[in-house]
Design a protein around this motif. Structure first.
Motif, mmCIF file in Angstrom:
data_model
loop_
_atom_site.group_PDB
_atom_site.id
_atom_site.type_symbol
_atom_site.label_atom_id
_atom_site.label_comp_id
_atom_site.label_asym_id
_atom_site.label_seq_id
_atom_site.Cartn_x
_atom_site.Cartn_y
_atom_site.Cartn_z
ATOM 1 N N ASP A 343 72.472 -6.387 62.763
ATOM 2 C CA ASP A 343 73.547 -5.627 63.396
ATOM 3 C C ASP A 343 72.982 -4.445 64.173
ATOM 4 O OD1 ASP A 343 75.911 -4.440 64.117
ATOM 5 O OD2 ASP A 343 76.369 -3.674 62.115
ATOM 6 N N SER A 344 73.299 -4.391 65.477
ATOM 7 C CA SER A 344 72.862 -3.263 66.301
ATOM 8 C C SER A 344 73.729 -2.029 66.090
ATOM 9 C CB SER A 344 72.885 -3.659 67.778
ATOM 10 O OG SER A 344 74.221 -3.876 68.207
ATOM 11 N N GLY A 345 74.946 -2.215 65.549
ATOM 12 C CA GLY A 345 75.843 -1.090 65.302
ATOM 13 C C GLY A 345 76.509 -0.531 66.540
ATOM 14 N N LEU A 346 76.400 -1.229 67.672
ATOM 15 C CA LEU A 346 76.957 -0.731 68.929
ATOM 16 C C LEU A 346 77.818 -1.808 69.590
ATOM 17 C CD1 LEU A 346 73.749 0.951 70.388
ATOM 18 C CD2 LEU A 346 75.725 2.151 69.420
ATOM 19 N N GLU A 347 78.716 -1.362 70.467
ATOM 20 C CA GLU A 347 79.504 -2.267 71.281
ATOM 21 C C GLU A 347 79.649 -1.679 72.678
ATOM 22 O OE1 GLU A 347 83.391 -2.699 69.617
ATOM 23 O OE2 GLU A 347 83.942 -0.604 69.946
ATOM 24 N N LEU A 348 79.748 -2.559 73.669
ATOM 25 C CA LEU A 348 79.954 -2.143 75.053
ATOM 26 C C LEU A 348 81.372 -2.532 75.434
ATOM 27 C CD1 LEU A 348 78.430 -0.912 77.532
ATOM 28 C CD2 LEU A 348 78.111 -3.267 78.312
ATOM 29 N N ARG A 349 82.204 -1.539 75.685
ATOM 30 C CA ARG A 349 83.617 -1.773 75.977
ATOM 31 C C ARG A 349 83.998 -1.148 77.314
ATOM 32 N NH1 ARG A 349 86.901 -5.272 72.845
ATOM 33 N NH2 ARG A 349 86.321 -5.121 70.658
ATOM 34 N N SER A 350 84.992 -1.743 77.962
ATOM 35 C CA SER A 350 85.539 -1.184 79.189
ATOM 36 C C SER A 350 86.657 -0.217 78.814
ATOM 37 C CB SER A 350 86.088 -2.283 80.094
ATOM 38 O OG SER A 350 85.055 -3.146 80.508
ATOM 39 N N VAL A 351 86.545 1.016 79.284
ATOM 40 C CA VAL A 351 87.529 2.056 78.981
ATOM 41 C C VAL A 351 88.071 2.593 80.295
ATOM 42 C CG1 VAL A 351 87.943 4.293 77.890
ATOM 43 C CG2 VAL A 351 86.386 2.646 76.822
ATOM 44 N N TYR A 352 89.385 2.613 80.426
ATOM 45 C CA TYR A 352 90.036 3.043 81.663
ATOM 46 C C TYR A 352 90.227 4.551 81.668
ATOM 47 C CZ TYR A 352 93.478 3.211 85.449
ATOM 48 O OH TYR A 352 94.139 3.486 86.609
ATOM 49 N N ASN A 353 89.881 5.151 82.798
ATOM 50 C CA ASN A 353 90.067 6.589 82.989
ATOM 51 C C ASN A 353 91.201 6.796 83.983
ATOM 52 O OD1 ASN A 353 89.958 9.315 83.650
ATOM 53 N ND2 ASN A 353 87.726 9.398 83.615
ATOM 54 N N PRO A 354 92.383 7.237 83.532
ATOM 55 C CA PRO A 354 93.510 7.366 84.460
ATOM 56 C C PRO A 354 93.299 8.440 85.527
ATOM 57 C CG PRO A 354 94.071 8.277 82.304
ATOM 58 C CD PRO A 354 92.758 7.582 82.156
ATOM 59 N N GLN A 355 92.402 9.386 85.280
ATOM 60 C CA GLN A 355 92.192 10.459 86.256
ATOM 61 C C GLN A 355 91.538 9.949 87.531
ATOM 62 O OE1 GLN A 355 89.983 13.453 84.135
ATOM 63 N NE2 GLN A 355 91.802 14.248 83.101
ATOM 64 N N ILE A 356 90.617 8.988 87.401
ATOM 65 C CA ILE A 356 89.964 8.434 88.586
ATOM 66 C C ILE A 356 90.417 7.003 88.860
ATOM 67 C CG2 ILE A 356 87.933 9.893 88.319
ATOM 68 C CD1 ILE A 356 86.460 7.461 87.181
ATOM 69 N N ARG A 357 91.353 6.509 88.043
ATOM 70 C CA ARG A 357 91.915 5.164 88.208
ATOM 71 C C ARG A 357 90.824 4.088 88.252
ATOM 72 N NH1 ARG A 357 95.705 8.311 91.300
ATOM 73 N NH2 ARG A 357 97.843 7.907 90.595
ATOM 74 N N ALA A 358 89.929 4.137 87.297
ATOM 75 C CA ALA A 358 88.837 3.164 87.258
ATOM 76 C C ALA A 358 88.358 2.988 85.830
ATOM 77 C CB ALA A 358 87.679 3.602 88.151
ATOM 78 N N GLU A 359 87.804 1.814 85.558
ATOM 79 C CA GLU A 359 87.213 1.528 84.257
ATOM 80 C C GLU A 359 85.719 1.797 84.304
ATOM 81 O OE1 GLU A 359 88.087 -2.422 83.059
ATOM 82 O OE2 GLU A 359 90.094 -1.941 82.338
ATOM 83 N N SER A 360 85.184 2.132 83.156
ATOM 84 C CA SER A 360 83.734 2.290 83.026
ATOM 85 C C SER A 360 83.280 1.595 81.758
ATOM 86 C CB SER A 360 83.358 3.780 82.979
ATOM 87 O OG SER A 360 84.021 4.428 81.908
ATOM 88 N N GLN A 361 82.038 1.177 81.750
ATOM 89 C CA GLN A 361 81.457 0.534 80.589
ATOM 90 C C GLN A 361 80.930 1.606 79.648
ATOM 91 O OE1 GLN A 361 81.049 -3.177 80.240
ATOM 92 N NE2 GLN A 361 82.744 -2.862 81.650
ATOM 93 N N VAL A 362 81.467 1.647 78.431
ATOM 94 C CA VAL A 362 81.114 2.676 77.460
ATOM 95 C C VAL A 362 80.362 2.028 76.301
ATOM 96 C CG1 VAL A 362 81.996 4.428 75.867
ATOM 97 C CG2 VAL A 362 83.105 4.089 78.089
ATOM 98 N N LEU A 363 79.143 2.497 76.069
ATOM 99 C CA LEU A 363 78.350 2.054 74.916
ATOM 100 C C LEU A 363 78.623 3.022 73.775
ATOM 101 C CD1 LEU A 363 76.159 0.055 73.907
ATOM 102 C CD2 LEU A 363 74.467 1.762 74.585
ATOM 103 N N ARG A 364 79.135 2.512 72.662
ATOM 104 C CA ARG A 364 79.556 3.390 71.576
ATOM 105 C C ARG A 364 79.335 2.707 70.230
ATOM 106 N NH1 ARG A 364 86.032 2.752 72.902
ATOM 107 N NH2 ARG A 364 86.321 0.706 71.952
ATOM 108 N N PRO A 365 79.347 3.497 69.138
ATOM 109 C CA PRO A 365 79.207 2.900 67.803
ATOM 110 C C PRO A 365 80.427 2.050 67.455
ATOM 111 C CG PRO A 365 78.747 5.270 67.751
ATOM 112 C CD PRO A 365 79.343 4.983 69.084
ATOM 113 N N ILE A 366 80.198 0.994 66.708
ATOM 114 C CA ILE A 366 81.314 0.215 66.188
ATOM 115 C C ILE A 366 82.009 1.018 65.086
ATOM 116 C CG2 ILE A 366 80.217 -1.985 66.732
ATOM 117 C CD1 ILE A 366 79.403 -2.200 63.780
ATOM 118 N N SER A 367 83.175 0.565 64.681
ATOM 119 C CA SER A 367 83.882 1.238 63.590
ATOM 120 C C SER A 367 83.292 0.825 62.242
ATOM 121 C CB SER A 367 85.370 0.883 63.637
ATOM 122 O OG SER A 367 85.556 -0.495 63.351
ATOM 123 N N ARG A 368 83.603 1.609 61.234
ATOM 124 C CA ARG A 368 83.123 1.266 59.884
ATOM 125 C C ARG A 368 83.770 -0.026 59.396
ATOM 126 N NH1 ARG A 368 83.495 6.969 59.536
ATOM 127 N NH2 ARG A 368 85.512 6.962 58.461
#
Length: 626
Positions: A343-368
């Motif tokens: 287990d790498s303990g990470l996930e890459l998810r698309s998160v939408y930013n309403p301020q710039i009206r665009a999605e970005s790829q966010v690398l973050r820890p998975i949940s417990r």
């Protein structure tokens, strides 16, 4: 009723030796010998101990809602749909249907294949599935697995709640937008007031059970007992590795050299890293001095399409399977042969930013909760192993307890378009498990208003009704409609399909020859024209898989784009929208295509950096203006 249900074939059926006399109640044909082989495996699942309790609660629940709480791998996703089908059959519903939703299309397909096999039925007849660009159901379908977003679109298109008698909302802990909204719509509909006495079963991980119990008003809960075997004690690293792929490959190779029994499941954050890991392992495994054949390395992610079914196939040579995946297999795709987890303990998810009206790829820890689900994959007697490519403090300090609700991370414009179609005037009138931020809701309403999808009263305009028909983001649907005015429908259909399907390129070029072949597909006008050129070349090749491999193209994704394009074309013809002849490559067509794109994406204007001008025209990519 519960005792009547238990009298059906699966609990009190005859022995295999009497299978010639036993008849399948769903199709009237004799059971095969394979049915009994699988029945023994099913009876060994942890969920089987809760069978009688579940059927009792399904029959007697005052609200018509039943919660089922159990850990991954307990058999919930395969057995509960079959018991619900028995429930519908015992009630005598000749036209009744059980619908089972899944947060991922490939999970719906995989489960339909497995359940049809276990029920000894033909896929596409009594058991079927509905996923994007593929509907494998018929008039006799009693049990249907479907992507939850497709069911949400069906519900939004009707006055009621859909054509089902029993609805199973599976993997609720994944917190997909469609699953959360379906629960809100069903709660507001009050099942007791609907005709036909429908039932809703919400299946979840124990971590989300308290929240769902409060949301549904304390319905009856069926707890699935833990399965046999012990969970392994996680082995943590002292620090996070600088190269996750290399660290994961090294851990796999060490397991293979130790000749430890059992298959291996590797979790990495992204599809790109999955591909790199599979290539590296396939290359290195052949050089190992092993007593058994080299391991078979199998990727498991949405971009791989139906080929993921290979993870369930037995290997005659006795080789070990190494399955490399990401968040897709946190709760879905249970593999009984897995004994080792990396287990790498990470996930890459698309998160939408309403301020710039665009999605970005966010690398973050998975949940417990996800970390625990991954560890449970290695349960057994004796327990397997779980190698965590991070220190113990990593999850304790940085990981949230539960997965993030997708409704708080996605563009809400498509969601509000569906709510408006359901004539829910204000988002506040719909209940959410977790309410999105007010500014995100307001921004989504503003976007729909700018696209002319709303009238002066805030209801759907005629254009908004048409936009809601398309399985596309509102901006892309508006650009497709605008192409009717600018006579570039053929090119815009291709572009819409290519932007919506999985990425068409598998990875960076592996050699100079591949890079040269790929450069030949590039278009001087930029990425949009290049996507159209790639698709047309793919069609001219006869959708040849070898042609795609030579250029580093994703054959599965291009096939999906081809199906989606046909679906969009059929929809435009049904709505009687004007079409146009192909004219790709001409100067006039180039300008018309730009006008159509701007008609939909005018809210995402270019911005100037020190070297080049960019435009955020679509969620996952940044396209450069030439």
């Amino acid at each position: 009723m519960a005792s009547q249900l238990l009298g059906l074939a699966e609990e009190s059926g005859p022995s295999p030796g009497e299978s010639g006399l036993a008849v399948n109640p769903f199709d009237g044909l004799p059971f095969s010998s394979r049915y009994y082989e699988l029945l023994e495996q099913r009876r060994a699942l942890p969920i089987w101990a809760a069978r009688f309790i579940f059927l009792e609660q399904l029959e007697s629940s005052p609200s018509g809602v039943v919660l089922v709480s159990g850990e991954p791998g307990s058999g919930k996703s395969t057995q509960i749909p079959q018991w619900c089908a028995e429930f519908v059959l015992a009630r005598g519903f000749q036209k009744g249907q059980v619908t089972v939703t899944q947060p991922y299309p490939l999970a719906a397909l995989s489960l339909a294949l497995r359940v049809a096999d276990e029920m000894d039925l033909t896929l596409g007849h009594e058991v079927g599935y509905s996923i994007p660009q593929e509907d494998c159901t018929g008039p006799d379908t009693l049990l249907r697995f479907c992507w939850d977003r497709l069911l949400l679109q069906e519900v939004a298109s009707t006055r009621g709640t859909g054509a089902w008698d029993v609805l199973v909302l599976d993997e609720a802990q994944e917190r997909s937008v469609a699953s959360d909204l379906l629960q809100g719509l069903l709660r507001d509909a009050k099942l007791g007031n609907l005709p036909g006495d429908p039932r809703v079963i919400v299946v979840t991980d124990p971590a989300l059970e308290p929240k769902l119990q409060a949301f549904w008003g304390n319905p009856p809960i069926v707890h699935v007992p833990r399965g046999p075997g012990e969970c392994p004690t996680p082995i943590y690293r002292d620090s996070v590795p600088t190269d996750r792929v290399e660290a994961a490959c090294q851990a796999v190779l060490e397991l293979c050299q130790q000749e430890a029994p059992g298959d291996v499941l590797v979790y990495l954050p992204s599809e790109e890293e999955i591909s790199l890991c599979c290539e590296s392992l396939s290359r290195e495994a052949g050089h190992l001095a092993l007593q058994r054949p080299p391991p078979q390395v199998l990727p498991l992610h949405p971009g791989h399409g139906q080929a993921i079914q290979a993870v369930y196939q037995d290997i005659d040579s006795g080789a070990r399977k190494v399955v490399v995946t990401h968040w897709l297999a946190d709760f879905s795709f249970s593999l009984p042969s897995i004994r080792h987890v990396i287990d790498s303990g990470l996930e890459l998810r698309s998160v939408y930013n309403p301020q710039i009206r665009a999605e970005s790829q966010v690398l973050r820890p998975i949940s417990r909760c996800q970390a625990e689900a991954r560890r449970l994959r290695a349960r057994g007697v004796p327990p397997g192993s779980c190698f965590c490519l991070y220190p113990k403090s990593f999850l304790e300090l940085e990981a949230p307890p539960l997965p993030q609700p997708r409704v708080c991370e996605e563009n809400l414009s498509p969601l509000l378009l569906l709510l408006k179609r359901r004539q829910i005037a204000e988002p506040g009138e719909c209940h959410f498990l977790d309410r999105p931020a007010p500014e995100a809701l307001m921004q989504a309403l503003e976007d729909l208003d700018y696209l002319a999808a709303l009238d002066d009263d805030g209801d759907l305009s005629d254009l908004g009704v048409i936009l809601s028909e398309f399985p596309l983001p509102p901006e892309l649907a508006k650009a497709l409609l605008a192409s009717c005015e600018f006579d570039c429908v053929d090119e815009m259909l291709t572009l819409a399909a290519m932007l919506t399907a999985a990425p068409g390129f598998t990875s960076p070029p592996l050699c100079a020859e591949e890079a040269a072949l790929r450069r030949a597909l590039e278009h001087a006008d930029g990425d949009h024209s290049s996507l159209i050129q790639v698709y047309e070349a793919f069609i001219q090749s006869g959708a040849d898989k070898a042609w795609c491999q030579a250029r580093g193209l994703n054959w599965t994704a291009l096939c999906q784009a081809h199906k989606l394009r046909g679906e969009l074309l059929e929809l435009m013809q049904r709505i009687e929208l004007p079409l146009s002849q192909p004219a790709f490559g001409s100067e006039q067509n180039r300008r018309d295509l730009q006008k159509a794109l701007v008609s939909g994406y005018f809210l995402k204007p270019p911005f100037l950096s020190s070297t080049v001008c960019f435009s955020l025209t679509y969620s996952f990519n940044i396209f450069a203006f030439q």
